[in-house]
Design a protein around this motif. Structure first.
Motif, short mmCIF file in Angstrom:
data_model
loop_
_atom_site.label_atom_id
_atom_site.label_comp_id
_atom_site.label_asym_id
_atom_site.label_seq_id
_atom_site.Cartn_x
_atom_site.Cartn_y
_atom_site.Cartn_z
N PRO A 162 0.79 -1.24 0.00
CA PRO A 162 0.00 0.00 0.00
C PRO A 162 0.82 1.28 0.00
CG PRO A 162 -0.02 -1.00 2.18
CD PRO A 162 0.66 -1.97 1.28
N GLY A 163 2.12 1.20 0.30
CA GLY A 163 2.88 2.43 0.50
C GLY A 163 3.94 2.71 -0.54
N VAL A 164 3.75 2.24 -1.78
CA VAL A 164 4.81 2.40 -2.78
C VAL A 164 4.53 3.51 -3.79
CG1 VAL A 164 5.56 0.00 -2.61
CG2 VAL A 164 3.77 0.62 -4.25
N GLN A 165 3.54 4.36 -3.53
CA GLN A 165 3.23 5.44 -4.46
C GLN A 165 4.19 6.61 -4.27
OE1 GLN A 165 0.63 5.47 -6.93
NE2 GLN A 165 0.93 3.31 -6.46
N PRO A 166 4.40 7.43 -5.33
CA PRO A 166 3.83 7.26 -6.67
C PRO A 166 4.57 6.19 -7.46
CG PRO A 166 5.21 9.22 -6.60
CD PRO A 166 5.18 8.67 -5.20
N SER A 167 3.82 5.36 -8.14
CA SER A 167 4.42 4.27 -8.91
C SER A 167 3.45 3.82 -9.99
CB SER A 167 4.75 3.09 -7.99
OG SER A 167 5.28 2.02 -8.71
N THR A 168 3.89 3.80 -11.24
CA THR A 168 3.12 3.23 -12.33
C THR A 168 4.04 2.31 -13.11
OG1 THR A 168 3.59 4.78 -14.15
CG2 THR A 168 1.98 5.49 -12.50
#
Length: 797
Positions: free
Chosen positions: A617-623
């Motif tokens: 849940p805590g890896v943003q920002p990520s695409t």
């Protein structure tokens, strides 16, 4: 005695034989300054429930204007006459009709207003079809179907007197914590561009002005917070944020663009002349109107602090290229008038914006001598009997509902299946979760029942919204269905969730299979878990839904996790322990029936993820659109690898990819690659595969994402059928923004990945570009050519 004198000739601006530009110029020459500025503003109104004239709306940003003072000078726009309060569509159309009569009669030129509405997931009016949200459009990977939907929305808008729709959203998702992810089409610029362009084409085909928004960079705000500043370099902006807008302007030919609220590197979009005039108009050739996002011009003063007062804000926006102030008269009213009178703003800038506005009104027929305020839907009605009109206009016709159902079905994404799905009439189904029996769980924040209807709880919804419980009961009539909420969506239940989880576990233990209904509740500015202003700190399931998921998995029965949500969430143990996971992004009024159809097998799922589903849940920002340094590695303790990558989606059919033929693997930087392969449905039933083309550039003069989508095609095949897929990939698709800011194609090695998703390449082809680096401009090729030929069965001679 008869008077044989010649009648006064009609003014030139009424002459339909002249070009709209000439008509606009003639009208501008006859107008006073006050009449000119009046055409550059709107007022926010609400239709009258009894069919009387609309009334200006009181809202927190500004007091309502005095119509008697404004209308003698004219009026540019009417803001949301249907989308402000729940009104019967026929009476709303009558109210708009009467208001247009008053507006035209009050000004000396007889010019009516242009009426605009929201139409992000259908016409935002009471009783209108609620289609899936844009994130579901992206999940279909089907621009043609989206074009058909947009045309239907446009016909409904036009039939009641609306001229402009504030859609589509072309923001590319950069951080899924942002609350407006549900309004976007996905995290890839090519997918966003192709689907949004189709929407523009559909809306404009119905005679409605499409509005591209939000130009540009709104979705890249820091930490995913609404209206937060944007930090990005010129190459990210040029290669990720701008391409969807460029494609839509070139191929969709929209007549309006809305500026974004945000500032990029300290420069607000509403004050960015290089963006709104230099790029949009001078380079791309856009000729329509640039409209303000609501209150966005005043924000130059109140939020951005780049203008000392509203007059300075108006001057800055107008000079930069903003033509129309929405939603209501504020900065472009008296403050702009005063700035012209004082000499701060040259009148030629007023005339420049006004010309664009009047050209658009001429194109819409609003300047014609025979213009009538009567919309098509009331053409045969008697306006003197308002009560008799109630129920006359149906904005949720069977054809609309069938289209909404088809979109919803194609947008369902099957993320995981251990073989349990489709379900085969289980004896006892436990339906558990906060979205199990909630009719609004299928709607996004810009749907009318959420956006407006939530403020009118005593008013009926106006459309049918079957709950998942009702849909499952209809889909599995022979199964015993036990429904338990377990927890609320956001965990705000006064401490009762613990008891609810225990009840849910007992229901799961007694069932043959559990359908777990998790997800979001759409809302605005913190009143939901998804929607405008509903940003989140992490991508954990909202509230205590994660606790419910773990407890139900521990019950030891097969669990199918279903999500009715506006963004992707980390799904924890479900990724490895659930029997199945089915993702729906606010699928609209037919959404639960589509979901139930996938569970039963009546619908063979063909949706693909428009956004990655995170593993944590805590890896943003990520695409998925990330460079090598953004991938997992030994130099960081966090791993951004998604649980399910962009483009992923399963079905109940299997496909074999074979027979690769590379016809041209080497070409100049101005040439094209050519190749072909066979695709066969090896499953026992008809199904659809989505062929996705990704380009990998291993060595470039500036850092590139590991791969990026450059093309795709939905291919339906009967059981056992085979087709030949031929691909022509122009070298232009390998272009990127160079060190000096030019778009170039460089010579060197490339790799084309013919894939089922960003994480599932099926055929990999090494390619090479030769010759010199070549500079490109906005006329470059944007698409590969994908041609599909049916092949005879293998045993056919």
């Amino acid at each position: 005695m008869n008077d044989h004198r010649n009648p006064e000739p009609a003014p030139a601006w009424r002459d339909t034989s002249l070009a709209p530009e000439a008509r606009a110029d003639a009208l501008i020459a006859a107008m006073t300054l006050r009449e000119k500025t009046a055409q550059l503003v709107g007022i926010w109104v609400g239709a009258d429930a009894d069919g009387e004239e609309v009334a200006p709306q009181q809202h927190e940003m500004e007091p309502p204007p005095d119509l008697d003072t404004l209308l003698p000078f004219g009026l540019g726009q009417l803001t949301r006459p249907f989308g402000t309060a729940p009104v019967d569509p026929a009476l709303g159309a009558l109210s708009l009709l009467r208001t247009q009569q008053r507006i035209a009669a009050a000004n000396r030129f007889g010019i009516p207003a242009l009426a605009h509405e929201e139409c992000l997931a259908g016409f935002a009016a009471w009783g209108a079809t609620a289609y899936p949200v844009p994130l579901s459009w992206g999940a279909t990977f089907n621009p043609e179907l989206v074009r058909t939907m947009a045309a239907a929305i446009g016909r409904d808008l036009r039939s009641v007197g609306v001229h402009q729709g504030l859609a589509p959203v072309l923001d590319v998702v950069r951080d899924a914590r942002w609350g407006r992810v549900e309004e976007t089409i996905g995290e890839d610029p090519y997918l966003v561009g192709t689907v949004a362009t189709a929407y523009v084409q559909g809306l404009e085909s119905a005679g409605v002005v499409a509005t591209l928004k939000h130009f540009a960079g709104y979705s890249a705000s820091r930490a995913g917070r609404n209206l937060a500043p944007v930090s990005m370099g010129p190459r990210e902006r040029a290669d990720v944020i701008l391409p969807p807008f460029e494609m839509a302007v070139r191929e969709g030919r929209p007549r309006s663009v809305m500026h974004a609220y945000t500032d990029t590197d300290g420069l607000p979009s509403a004050a960015d002349r290089d963006l709104l005039t230099g790029l949009l108009r001078d380079t791309w050739g856009f000729t329509g109107t640039v409209v303000a996002d609501y209150f966005g011009i005043a924000f130059l003063h109140t939020l951005h602090g780049v203008a000392e007062d509203r007059s300075a804000a108006a001057a800055l926006a107008l000079e930069s290229g903003v033509d129309v102030e929405l939603p209501t008269v504020d900065t472009f009213g008296q403050p702009l008038f005063d700035a012209v009178v004082s000499g701060t703003v040259p009148e030629r800038l007023i005339d420049r914006a006004l010309r664009r506005v009047l050209v658009q009104k001429a194109e819409l027929g609003l300047l014609d001598a025979d213009w009538s305020p009567v919309p098509a839907a009331l053409a045969d009605a008697d306006p003197s009997e308002p009560r008799a009109l109630r129920g006359l206009i149906d904005l949720d016709r069977p054809a609309n509902r069938a289209l909404a159902a088809e979109l919803a079905q194609q947008a369902v994404v099957l993320l995981r299946n251990d073989g349990l799905l489709p379900l085969r009439e289980p004896s006892r189904i436990a339906l558990i979760g906060p979205n199990a029996d909630e009719p609004m769980a299928v709607l996004g924040c810009y749907s009318f029942p959420v956006h407006v209807g939530s403020r009118h709880p005593d008013t009926p919804l106006g459309i049918g919204l079957p709950t998942l419980r009702e849909a499952l009961a209809a889909e599995f009539p022979g199964s015993e269905l036990c429904t338990v909420r377990g927890v609320t969506v956001d965990g705000e239940d006064g401490g009762e969730d613990t008891a609810g989880i225990a009840e849910a576990v007992r229901a799961a233990e007694r069932a043959d299979v559990v359908v777990l209904a998790l997800g979001d509740r759409a809302g605005l500015f913190g009143r939901g878990t998804s929607g405008e202003g509903c940003d989140v700190a992490s991508l954990e399931l909202p509230g205590r839904q994660g606790n419910l998921l773990d407890a139900v998995l521990d019950a030891g029965k097969p669990v199918v996790v279903t999500l009715l949500a506006g963004r992707p969430y980390a799904l924890g143990r479900a990724v490895t322990e659930a029997a199945g996971i089915v993702q729906c992004f606010f699928p609209g009024e037919a959404g639960t029936e589509a979901l139930a159809g996938v569970l039963s097998g009546r619908v063979n799922p063909s949706g693909r993820l428009p956004v990655s589903v995170p593993a944590h849940p805590g890896v943003q920002p990520s695409t998925y659109l990330a460079a090598r340094l953004a991938q997992a590695g030994g130099v960081s303790s966090t791993d951004p690898t998604p649980a399910y990558g962009f483009g992923h989606g399963l079905g109940y059919s299997e496909f074999a990819w074979s027979g690769l033929e590379v016809r041209e693997a080497e070409t100049g930087t101005d040439g094209a690659f050519r190749l072909a392969f066979d695709l066969r449905n090896t499953g026992p039933r008809a199904g659809t595969e989505v062929v996705q083309l990704y380009l990998h550039d291993p060595v470039a003069s500036v850092v590139q994402p590991v791969q990026r989508l450059i093309g795709y095609r939905r291919i339906p095949l009967a059981a056992g059928a085979t087709c030949r897929v031929e691909l022509t990939v122009p070298a232009d698709l390998a272009s990127f923004t160079s060190r000096d800011g030019r778009r170039i194609v460089e010579p060197g090695a490339l790799e084309l990945r013919i894939s089922a998703s960003s994480s599932d390449p099926r055929l990999t082809v090494p390619l090479r570009l030769t010759g010199r680096a070549r500079a490109l401009d906005h006329t470059r090729l944007l698409h590969p050519t994908v041609t599909v030929h049916d092949l005879p069965p293998a045993d056919t001679p």
